[in-house]
Write a protein that holds these residues in place. Structure first.
Motif, PDB file in Angstrom:
ATOM      1  N   TYR A  56       0.836  -1.213   0.000  1.00  0.00           N
ATOM      2  CA  TYR A  56       0.000   0.000   0.000  1.00  0.00           C
ATOM      3  C   TYR A  56       0.866   1.257   0.000  1.00  0.00           C
ATOM      4  O   TYR A  56       0.912   1.989   0.988  1.00  0.00           O
ATOM      5  N   TRP A  63       0.632   8.378   5.171  1.00  0.00           N
ATOM      6  CA  TRP A  63       0.686   8.174   6.628  1.00  0.00           C
ATOM      7  C   TRP A  63       1.976   8.757   7.190  1.00  0.00           C
ATOM      8  O   TRP A  63       1.992   9.452   8.202  1.00  0.00           O
ATOM      9  N   VAL A 165       1.371   5.571  16.370  1.00  0.00           N
ATOM     10  CA  VAL A 165       0.047   5.335  15.769  1.00  0.00           C
ATOM     11  C   VAL A 165       0.202   4.889  14.307  1.00  0.00           C
ATOM     12  O   VAL A 165       0.761   5.612  13.490  1.00  0.00           O
ATOM     13  N   HIS A 171      -6.734  -0.925  11.306  1.00  0.00           N
ATOM     14  CA  HIS A 171      -7.046  -1.933  10.287  1.00  0.00           C
ATOM     15  C   HIS A 171      -6.851  -3.359  10.769  1.00  0.00           C
ATOM     16  O   HIS A 171      -5.954  -3.633  11.570  1.00  0.00           O
ATOM     17  N   MET A 176      -7.522  -5.620   5.728  1.00  0.00           N
ATOM     18  CA  MET A 176      -7.396  -4.164   5.693  1.00  0.00           C
ATOM     19  C   MET A 176      -8.735  -3.450   5.914  1.00  0.00           C
ATOM     20  O   MET A 176      -8.863  -2.259   5.678  1.00  0.00           O
ATOM     21  N   LEU A 178     -11.562  -1.695   8.263  1.00  0.00           N
ATOM     22  CA  LEU A 178     -11.407  -0.938   9.504  1.00  0.00           C
ATOM     23  C   LEU A 178     -11.745  -1.860  10.670  1.00  0.00           C
ATOM     24  O   LEU A 178     -12.730  -2.602  10.633  1.00  0.00           O
ATOM     25  N   GLN A 203     -20.203   1.531   7.925  1.00  0.00           N
ATOM     26  CA  GLN A 203     -18.862   1.936   7.478  1.00  0.00           C
ATOM     27  C   GLN A 203     -18.621   3.405   7.818  1.00  0.00           C
ATOM     28  O   GLN A 203     -17.546   3.782   8.268  1.00  0.00           O
ATOM     29  N   MET A 296      -9.244  12.734   6.546  1.00  0.00           N
ATOM     30  CA  MET A 296      -8.653  11.748   5.633  1.00  0.00           C
ATOM     31  C   MET A 296      -9.400  11.763   4.298  1.00  0.00           C
ATOM     32  O   MET A 296     -10.061  10.800   3.927  1.00  0.00           O
ATOM     33  N   TYR A 298     -10.544  11.681   0.323  1.00  0.00           N
ATOM     34  CA  TYR A 298     -10.158  10.899  -0.853  1.00  0.00           C
ATOM     35  C   TYR A 298      -9.272  11.758  -1.740  1.00  0.00           C
ATOM     36  O   TYR A 298      -9.463  12.964  -1.850  1.00  0.00           O
ATOM     37  N   TYR A 306      -7.581   7.063  -3.645  1.00  0.00           N
ATOM     38  CA  TYR A 306      -7.223   6.454  -2.355  1.00  0.00           C
ATOM     39  C   TYR A 306      -7.481   7.430  -1.222  1.00  0.00           C
ATOM     40  O   TYR A 306      -7.759   8.610  -1.459  1.00  0.00           O
ATOM     41  N   THR A 307      -7.373   6.923  -0.005  1.00  0.00           N
ATOM     42  CA  THR A 307      -7.622   7.743   1.173  1.00  0.00           C
ATOM     43  C   THR A 307      -6.310   8.370   1.631  1.00  0.00           C
ATOM     44  O   THR A 307      -5.331   7.662   1.863  1.00  0.00           O
ATOM     45  N   HIS A 309      -3.787   9.495   4.033  1.00  0.00           N
ATOM     46  CA  HIS A 309      -3.524   9.123   5.422  1.00  0.00           C
ATOM     47  C   HIS A 309      -2.681  10.143   6.172  1.00  0.00           C
ATOM     48  O   HIS A 309      -2.219   9.878   7.283  1.00  0.00           O
TER      49      HIS A 309
HETATM   50  C1  HEC Z   1      -6.151   6.445  12.314  1.00  0.00           C
HETATM   51  C2  HEC Z   1      -6.688   5.340  11.550  1.00  0.00           C
HETATM   52  C3  HEC Z   1      -5.918   4.813  10.376  1.00  0.00           C
HETATM   53  C4  HEC Z   1      -4.582   4.495  10.312  1.00  0.00           C
HETATM   54  C5  HEC Z   1      -3.530   4.723  11.371  1.00  0.00           C
HETATM   55  C6  HEC Z   1      -4.368   3.914   9.019  1.00  0.00           C
HETATM   56  N1  HEC Z   1      -5.542   3.893   8.320  1.00  0.00           N
HETATM   57 FE1  HEC Z   1      -5.835   3.113   6.451  1.00  0.00          FE
HETATM   58  N2  HEC Z   1      -7.735   3.835   6.443  1.00  0.00           N
HETATM   59  C7  HEC Z   1      -8.347   4.476   7.493  1.00  0.00           C
HETATM   60  C8  HEC Z   1      -9.646   4.932   7.067  1.00  0.00           C
HETATM   61  C9  HEC Z   1     -10.664   5.697   7.927  1.00  0.00           C
HETATM   62  C10 HEC Z   1      -9.833   4.504   5.727  1.00  0.00           C
HETATM   63  C11 HEC Z   1     -11.055   4.698   4.837  1.00  0.00           C
HETATM   64  C12 HEC Z   1     -11.896   3.469   4.936  1.00  0.00           C
HETATM   65  C13 HEC Z   1     -13.199   3.567   4.186  1.00  0.00           C
HETATM   66  O1  HEC Z   1     -13.983   4.459   4.397  1.00  0.00           O
HETATM   67  O2  HEC Z   1     -13.435   2.684   3.368  1.00  0.00           O
HETATM   68  C14 HEC Z   1      -8.604   3.793   5.382  1.00  0.00           C
HETATM   69  C15 HEC Z   1      -8.405   3.160   4.157  1.00  0.00           C
HETATM   70  C16 HEC Z   1      -7.301   2.379   3.866  1.00  0.00           C
HETATM   71  C17 HEC Z   1      -7.181   1.508   2.710  1.00  0.00           C
HETATM   72  C18 HEC Z   1      -8.250   1.255   1.655  1.00  0.00           C
HETATM   73  C19 HEC Z   1      -7.915   1.990   0.377  1.00  0.00           C
HETATM   74  C20 HEC Z   1      -8.029   3.483   0.514  1.00  0.00           C
HETATM   75  O3  HEC Z   1      -7.010   4.153   0.309  1.00  0.00           O
HETATM   76  O4  HEC Z   1      -9.127   3.989   0.826  1.00  0.00           O
HETATM   77  C21 HEC Z   1      -5.930   0.937   2.796  1.00  0.00           C
HETATM   78  C22 HEC Z   1      -5.313  -0.041   1.804  1.00  0.00           C
HETATM   79  C23 HEC Z   1      -5.283   1.456   3.979  1.00  0.00           C
HETATM   80  N3  HEC Z   1      -6.138   2.318   4.612  1.00  0.00           N
HETATM   81  C24 HEC Z   1      -3.991   1.156   4.364  1.00  0.00           C
HETATM   82  C25 HEC Z   1      -3.365   1.671   5.499  1.00  0.00           C
HETATM   83  C26 HEC Z   1      -1.971   1.464   5.804  1.00  0.00           C
HETATM   84  C27 HEC Z   1      -1.008   0.666   4.960  1.00  0.00           C
HETATM   85  C28 HEC Z   1      -1.719   2.108   6.987  1.00  0.00           C
HETATM   86  C29 HEC Z   1      -0.402   2.238   7.713  1.00  0.00           C
HETATM   87  C30 HEC Z   1       0.727   2.711   6.963  1.00  0.00           C
HETATM   88  C31 HEC Z   1      -2.977   2.720   7.396  1.00  0.00           C
HETATM   89  N4  HEC Z   1      -3.946   2.440   6.463  1.00  0.00           N
HETATM   90  C32 HEC Z   1      -3.144   3.447   8.571  1.00  0.00           C
HETATM   91  C33 HEC Z   1      -7.826   4.680   8.754  1.00  0.00           C
HETATM   92  C34 HEC Z   1      -6.502   4.446   9.104  1.00  0.00           C
END
Ligand code: HEC
Ligand code: HEC
Ligand code: HEC
Ligand code: HEC
Length: 497
Positions: A56, A63, A165, A171, A176, A178, A203, A296, A298, A306-307, A309
């Motif tokens: 990812y 992030w 964090v 996840h 992957m 939530l 969701q 966060m 899009y 993608y989201t 981060h």
């Molecule tokens: C503080 C919470 C949080 C952390 C920390 C976090 N994520 Fe996420 N992540 C989310 C959220 C909220 C979504 C959106 C989910 C949705 O609505 O479908 C998401 C979505 C994703 C998705 C789905 C594709 C996308 O981009 O929407 C992936 C893959 C992903 N995260 C990978 C990671 C990875 C790899 C890390 C660590 C490097 C990470 N996340 C850390 C909260 C987090």
């Protein structure tokens, strides 16, 4: 002939372009497939978030950008009155505004609040102080159970909780999706009884609840265990509801206090960071606009959505956050927010000054021989006033998340501290000190001297700890395969002391 040559040339170009296009479509398709396929991370609990980069890259790279928010904002310097408000409590030593998630471990290790342990058994703070800092926490909760995790001192897990964090805080590593590994949040949602729990959250709810495992009010509940030890378990005080008044009632009913104020002898409450609770009362929370919707957004990169981060200040990319829903100009939205901040800052400063005076006047009253009976109601007023002030101040962004609620909370804080001071004036008069004027707080140093903190000694001990034991913890964690020192390369150690 020329005509055919021309057509031939056009066809070659067209075929060329088409194959490029096809290749690019194929590439995107491959990439999309790669994104949809759920790659398996070998370890069940891979808490080193960089390890997710190979699967990812966009999420991991964004992030990592929380690293850019590295400024130390010394709150005690900005508002030295807080030193007096927290006399007898670790926050009076050191307190900075939050910065990027990337620094969660550095900051909890460097703050003077966690003091200077000399081994894994020494205090002063409990293990629970790690709870909202690292994905190593849900890992340990899973491996050792909550009771074990919540027993012992903060130093107990120095070599185990080392990653800030990251991915596994939010996840499920296999899918992957939530997912939340901190069960105290679900316990609290169930106790409150009105909000969605993990079992029935949509969701959209999850896009808020992942943040609510950390950005909430909590206390450490003393819980005796079968093995004779006592756990200090993170508990969210929501059984009577999640408003500032509901939680005040909850704490009053169980006669809980975080500490007894050094000067006024008030049994005090310390508010933590109730972002989730304040958000609920604002326009966005009421409309279930989630934390992730603003923090966060899009993002589009080529054909890939993608989201983002990089969790930070949503005002830095309003086109991707606010402007998805609001039709007015960025400029007018910003001006609107600025007004909200000015209003809150004004009431906040007034409340701070009144609270300082109340603590010092109460201290004077005790000194002159005031009785428990005379002071009882006054201390209750001070307790409630400071709880309300803290509730709106500790969540720095409350002025935006819930502007009206925040002004109301500060308004009632001012009302309660005024009641305390009217009663105090009578007592001071009774004991012949009607002319007593509490000293005015001018700066952090003066305030820390006033409450008798030996700052030089505290800083010296801390430095010994950060250069000594803390380094040993990192080495031990590396040997256990929990920590990759490369992930911290080039990071400057910033503090406010
Ligand atoms: C503080 C919470 C949080 C952390 C920390 C976090 N994520 Fe996420 N992540 C989310 C959220 C909220 C979504 C959106 C989910 C949705 O609505 O479908 C998401 C979505 C994703 C998705 C789905 C594709 C996308 O981009 O929407 C992936 C893959 C992903 N995260 C990978 C990671 C990875 C790899 C890390 C660590 C490097 C990470 N996340 C850390 C909260 C987090
Ligand atoms: C595992 C606990 C944890 C989770 C989950 C978490 N946070 Fe945080 N957050 C923290 C801590 C701790 C800090 C302060 C870090 C520091 O100052 O060292 C912080 C800081 C922040 C900041 C300040 C950043 C800055 O640059 O000033 C924002 C904004 C924030 N969090 C929003 C969120 C949102 C939104 C979510 C959910 C998508 C979330 N957090 C999830 C623990 C968490
Ligand atoms: C409508 C958009 C929006 C939503 C929804 C939202 N935030 Fe924020 N948040 C902001 C803005 C804007 C700021 C920065 C305000 C400022 O200028 O200081 C902010 C700042 C923050 C900060 C950093 C300062 C601090 O210490 O308070 C944290 C942490 C935070 N939000 C957490 C959350 C959490 C947790 C949620 C969900 C419960 C949430 N936010 C929901 C817009 C939003
Ligand atoms: C997902 C949609 C959504 C996003 C994103 C969003 N808002 Fe809102 N906002 C709303 C809704 C819905 C309301 C409530 C409108 C109503 O009650 O009529 C609202 C109300 C407001 C209000 C008026 C209420 C108040 O609290 O004073 C302000 C100001 C505001 N939003 C600013 C922002 C800013 C700034 C951002 C970006 C950081 C933002 N919003 C992001 C949907 C959104």
């Amino acid at each position: 002939m020329r005509k055919y040559k021309f057509l031939f040339a056009i066809s070659v170009i067209a075929i060329g372009l088409m194959s490029v296009l096809l290749a690019s479509i194929n590439e995107k398709k491959a990439e999309k497939e790669q994104l949809l396929a759920v790659p398996q991370i070998e370890k069940k609990w891979e808490t080193k978030s960089e390890e997710f980069r190979k699967h990812y890259p966009r999420e991991t790279d964004s992030w990592k950008q929380t690293k850019n928010s590295d400024n130390i904002d010394d709150m005690l310097k900005a508002h030295p009155e807080m030193v007096v408000l927290w006399a007898g409590y670790p926050f009076s030593k050191d307190y900075n505004a939050p910065r990027g998630h990337f620094y969660a471990i550095d900051d909890v290790s460097n703050t003077l609040r966690t003091a200077a342990p000399v081994d894994k058994e020494s205090g002063p703070l409990p293990s629970a102080c790690w709870t909202c800092k690292s994905p190593d926490v849900p890992r340990i909760m899973d491996e050792q159970g909550n009771s074990e995790y919540f027993t012992g001192k903060w130093a107990k897990y120095g070599a185990d909780i080392v990653n800030p964090v990251g991915c596994l805080d939010c996840h499920n590593p296999k899918t992957m999706e939530l997912q939340i590994g901190r069960s105290y949040l679900n316990d609290a949602l169930k106790a409150e009884g009105k909000s969605p729990t993990f079992e029935n959250a949509t969701q959209q709810d999850m896009r808020t609840l992942v943040c609510a495992q950390c950005h909430v009010e909590y206390y450490f509940k003393k819980t005796p265990l079968e093995n004779g030890k006592v756990a200090m378990a993170v508990t969210l005080p929501w059984a009577d509801g999640t408003t500032v008044e509901d939680m005040e009632k909850y704490y009053d009913n169980i006669e809980f206090s975080d500490w007894v104020h050094q000067i006024s002898k008030t049994p005090m409450l310390k508010a933590q960071h109730p972002e989730y609770e304040t958000w609920k009362t604002g326009a966005h929370g009421r409309n279930n606009v989630s934390c992730a919707d603003c923090h966060m957004p899009y993002t589009q990169e080529g054909g890939i959505k993608y989201t983002d981060h990089k969790i930070g200040n949503p005002l830095e990319n309003m086109d991707k956050t606010c402007m998805n829903c609001h039709r007015v100009s960025e400029k007018s939205l910003l001006a609107n927010i600025q007004d909200k901040k000015i209003r809150k800052d004004d009431l906040n400063q007034r409340a701070l000054e009144q609270l300082v005076a109340a603590h010092l006047e109460a201290g004077k009253a005790w000194e002159l021989g005031a009785t428990q009976e005379e002071m009882k109601d006054i201390l209750t007023d001070i307790r409630h006033a400071q709880w309300r002030w803290d509730f709106s101040a500790a969540s720095h962004s409350a002025f935006f998340h819930a502007p009206e609620e925040t002004l109301k909370t500060l308004g009632t804080a001012l009302d309660k501290v005024a009641n305390a001071r009217i009663k105090l004036a009578k007592i001071l008069a009774k004991y012949g000190a009607s002319d007593y004027v509490a000293p005015v707080i001018t700066d952090k140093k003066q305030a820390q001297e006033l409450i008798g903190l030996p700052m030089e000694k505290l800083i010296e001990e801390k430095k010994e700890f950060t250069n000594g034991l803390l380094q040993e913890w990192k080495k031990e964690a590396e040997e256990k395969g929990l920590f990759n020192p490369k992930s911290r390369e080039g990071i400057e150690n910033k503090t406010s002391y």
